[in-house]
Design an enzyme around this catalytic site. Sequence first.
Site, PDB file in Angstrom:
ATOM      1  N   LYS A   9       0.836  -1.206   0.000  1.00  0.00           N
ATOM      2  CA  LYS A   9       0.000   0.000   0.000  1.00  0.00           C
ATOM      3  C   LYS A   9       0.875   1.262   0.000  1.00  0.00           C
ATOM      4  O   LYS A   9       2.090   1.189   0.223  1.00  0.00           O
ATOM      5  CB  LYS A   9      -0.907  -0.026   1.232  1.00  0.00           C
ATOM      6  CG  LYS A   9      -1.930  -1.160   1.230  1.00  0.00           C
ATOM      7  CD  LYS A   9      -2.833  -1.058   2.460  1.00  0.00           C
ATOM      8  CE  LYS A   9      -3.880  -2.170   2.472  1.00  0.00           C
ATOM      9  NZ  LYS A   9      -4.799  -2.016   3.634  1.00  0.00           N
ATOM     10  N   TYR A  49     -12.122  -2.728  -3.293  1.00  0.00           N
ATOM     11  CA  TYR A  49     -12.669  -2.775  -1.937  1.00  0.00           C
ATOM     12  C   TYR A  49     -14.194  -2.720  -1.924  1.00  0.00           C
ATOM     13  O   TYR A  49     -14.783  -2.273  -0.942  1.00  0.00           O
ATOM     14  CB  TYR A  49     -12.088  -1.629  -1.109  1.00  0.00           C
ATOM     15  CG  TYR A  49     -10.655  -1.876  -0.669  1.00  0.00           C
ATOM     16  CD1 TYR A  49     -10.357  -2.839   0.304  1.00  0.00           C
ATOM     17  CD2 TYR A  49      -9.599  -1.144  -1.205  1.00  0.00           C
ATOM     18  CE1 TYR A  49      -9.067  -3.068   0.716  1.00  0.00           C
ATOM     19  CE2 TYR A  49      -8.285  -1.367  -0.803  1.00  0.00           C
ATOM     20  CZ  TYR A  49      -8.024  -2.330   0.166  1.00  0.00           C
ATOM     21  OH  TYR A  49      -6.736  -2.552   0.579  1.00  0.00           O
ATOM     22  N   THR A  91      -5.435  -7.439  10.688  1.00  0.00           N
ATOM     23  CA  THR A  91      -5.683  -6.162  10.003  1.00  0.00           C
ATOM     24  C   THR A  91      -5.128  -4.970  10.787  1.00  0.00           C
ATOM     25  O   THR A  91      -4.520  -4.067  10.204  1.00  0.00           O
ATOM     26  CB  THR A  91      -7.207  -5.986   9.801  1.00  0.00           C
ATOM     27  OG1 THR A  91      -7.705  -7.128   9.107  1.00  0.00           O
ATOM     28  CG2 THR A  91      -7.520  -4.729   9.014  1.00  0.00           C
ATOM     29  N   ASN A 112      -1.538  -0.098   7.182  1.00  0.00           N
ATOM     30  CA  ASN A 112      -1.097  -1.444   7.565  1.00  0.00           C
ATOM     31  C   ASN A 112      -0.277  -2.151   6.486  1.00  0.00           C
ATOM     32  O   ASN A 112      -0.186  -3.370   6.446  1.00  0.00           O
ATOM     33  CB  ASN A 112      -2.287  -2.282   8.051  1.00  0.00           C
ATOM     34  CG  ASN A 112      -3.353  -2.463   6.987  1.00  0.00           C
ATOM     35  OD1 ASN A 112      -3.198  -2.008   5.859  1.00  0.00           O
ATOM     36  ND2 ASN A 112      -4.439  -3.135   7.339  1.00  0.00           N
ATOM     37  N   HIS A 115      -1.956  -5.346   1.390  1.00  0.00           N
ATOM     38  CA  HIS A 115      -3.244  -5.985   1.139  1.00  0.00           C
ATOM     39  C   HIS A 115      -2.967  -7.363   0.573  1.00  0.00           C
ATOM     40  O   HIS A 115      -2.081  -7.516  -0.267  1.00  0.00           O
ATOM     41  CB  HIS A 115      -4.067  -5.187   0.116  1.00  0.00           C
ATOM     42  CG  HIS A 115      -5.247  -5.963  -0.412  1.00  0.00           C
ATOM     43  ND1 HIS A 115      -6.440  -6.004   0.250  1.00  0.00           N
ATOM     44  CD2 HIS A 115      -5.364  -6.778  -1.484  1.00  0.00           C
ATOM     45  CE1 HIS A 115      -7.268  -6.808  -0.420  1.00  0.00           C
ATOM     46  NE2 HIS A 115      -6.644  -7.284  -1.477  1.00  0.00           N
ATOM     47  N   GLU A 126      -9.185 -10.254  -7.827  1.00  0.00           N
ATOM     48  CA  GLU A 126      -8.210  -9.172  -7.674  1.00  0.00           C
ATOM     49  C   GLU A 126      -7.077  -9.283  -8.694  1.00  0.00           C
ATOM     50  O   GLU A 126      -6.610  -8.263  -9.203  1.00  0.00           O
ATOM     51  CB  GLU A 126      -7.680  -9.161  -6.240  1.00  0.00           C
ATOM     52  CG  GLU A 126      -8.774  -8.769  -5.256  1.00  0.00           C
ATOM     53  CD  GLU A 126      -8.391  -8.915  -3.790  1.00  0.00           C
ATOM     54  OE1 GLU A 126      -9.113  -8.353  -2.950  1.00  0.00           O
ATOM     55  OE2 GLU A 126      -7.389  -9.597  -3.467  1.00  0.00           O
TER      56      GLU A 126
HETATM   57  O1  CDP Z   1      -6.945  -5.974   4.861  1.00  0.00           O
HETATM   58  P1  CDP Z   1      -7.760  -7.001   5.619  1.00  0.00           P
HETATM   59  O2  CDP Z   1      -8.399  -8.020   4.718  1.00  0.00           O
HETATM   60  O3  CDP Z   1      -6.989  -7.612   6.746  1.00  0.00           O
HETATM   61  O4  CDP Z   1      -8.938  -6.207   6.354  1.00  0.00           O
HETATM   62  P2  CDP Z   1     -10.406  -5.795   5.874  1.00  0.00           P
HETATM   63  O5  CDP Z   1     -11.310  -5.972   7.030  1.00  0.00           O
HETATM   64  O6  CDP Z   1     -10.762  -6.486   4.594  1.00  0.00           O
HETATM   65  O7  CDP Z   1     -10.287  -4.235   5.594  1.00  0.00           O
HETATM   66  C1  CDP Z   1      -9.675  -3.759   4.423  1.00  0.00           C
HETATM   67  C2  CDP Z   1      -8.805  -2.574   4.767  1.00  0.00           C
HETATM   68  O8  CDP Z   1      -9.616  -1.508   5.219  1.00  0.00           O
HETATM   69  C3  CDP Z   1      -7.824  -2.805   5.901  1.00  0.00           C
HETATM   70  O9  CDP Z   1      -6.625  -3.425   5.478  1.00  0.00           O
HETATM   71  C4  CDP Z   1      -7.577  -1.406   6.411  1.00  0.00           C
HETATM   72  O10 CDP Z   1      -6.547  -0.757   5.674  1.00  0.00           O
HETATM   73  C5  CDP Z   1      -8.894  -0.701   6.123  1.00  0.00           C
HETATM   74  N1  CDP Z   1      -9.659  -0.528   7.359  1.00  0.00           N
HETATM   75  C6  CDP Z   1      -9.626   0.687   8.012  1.00  0.00           C
HETATM   76  O11 CDP Z   1      -8.976   1.628   7.542  1.00  0.00           O
HETATM   77  N2  CDP Z   1     -10.329   0.878   9.170  1.00  0.00           N
HETATM   78  C7  CDP Z   1     -11.065  -0.126   9.692  1.00  0.00           C
HETATM   79  N3  CDP Z   1     -11.743   0.082  10.817  1.00  0.00           N
HETATM   80  C8  CDP Z   1     -11.095  -1.378   9.060  1.00  0.00           C
HETATM   81  C9  CDP Z   1     -10.371  -1.551   7.886  1.00  0.00           C
HETATM   82 MG    MG Z   2      -9.946  -7.941   3.373  1.00  0.00          MG
END
Ligand code: CDP
Ligand code: MG
Length: 138
Positions: A9, A49, A91, A112, A115, A126
């Site tokens: 990212k 997303y 996450t 973080n 992705h 994707e």
């Molecule tokens: O990336 P991952 O699949 O672990 O998490 P996700 O639940 O699919 O969320 C996608 C992305 O959204 C995360 O990697 C975060 O960068 C962002 N996110 C965020 O900014 N704030 C949150 N409360 C939850 C997710």
């Molecule tokens: Mg995800």
Amino acid sequence: MERTFLMVKPDGVERGLIGQVISRLENKGFRMVAMKMLRISEELAREQYAEHAGKPFFDEMLSFMTSGPVVAMVWEGRGVIQSVRRLMGATDPAQAAPGTIRGDMGTSISRNVVHGSDSPAAAEREIKLFFDSGEILA
Ligand code: CDP
Ligand code: MG
């Protein structure tokens, strides 16, 4: 052979962490079969997303994901989808285990570093979103 989509990212690119992310997957024995650096459009970020559309963090995430270059990759190997998810860690970097990419390098839930696809269906979707089949060098 199983394939997954991985992206460094904008925070990871800005902080110079591309090489470390790649090293962790190479060290694990996975093989990179495609890579490109790009600045993603808002439209592409929305598609990537789509499952999160309407959530409170969605708009801020879109603006962050389009704020600077990212590095998109396809990785191949046995069990690579779930294995990469484990290498990434939780996450939220505050919850991610030490030794994981997010646990060691992530600074906040929105910053973080990486992705990675979370299922075979997501990986297929994707990879197609970011790469033409001719760009994947098997
Ligand atoms: O990336 P991952 O699949 O672990 O998490 P996700 O639940 O699919 O969320 C996608 C992305 O959204 C995360 O990697 C975060 O960068 C962002 N996110 C965020 O900014 N704030 C949150 N409360 C939850 C997710
Ligand atoms: Mg995800």
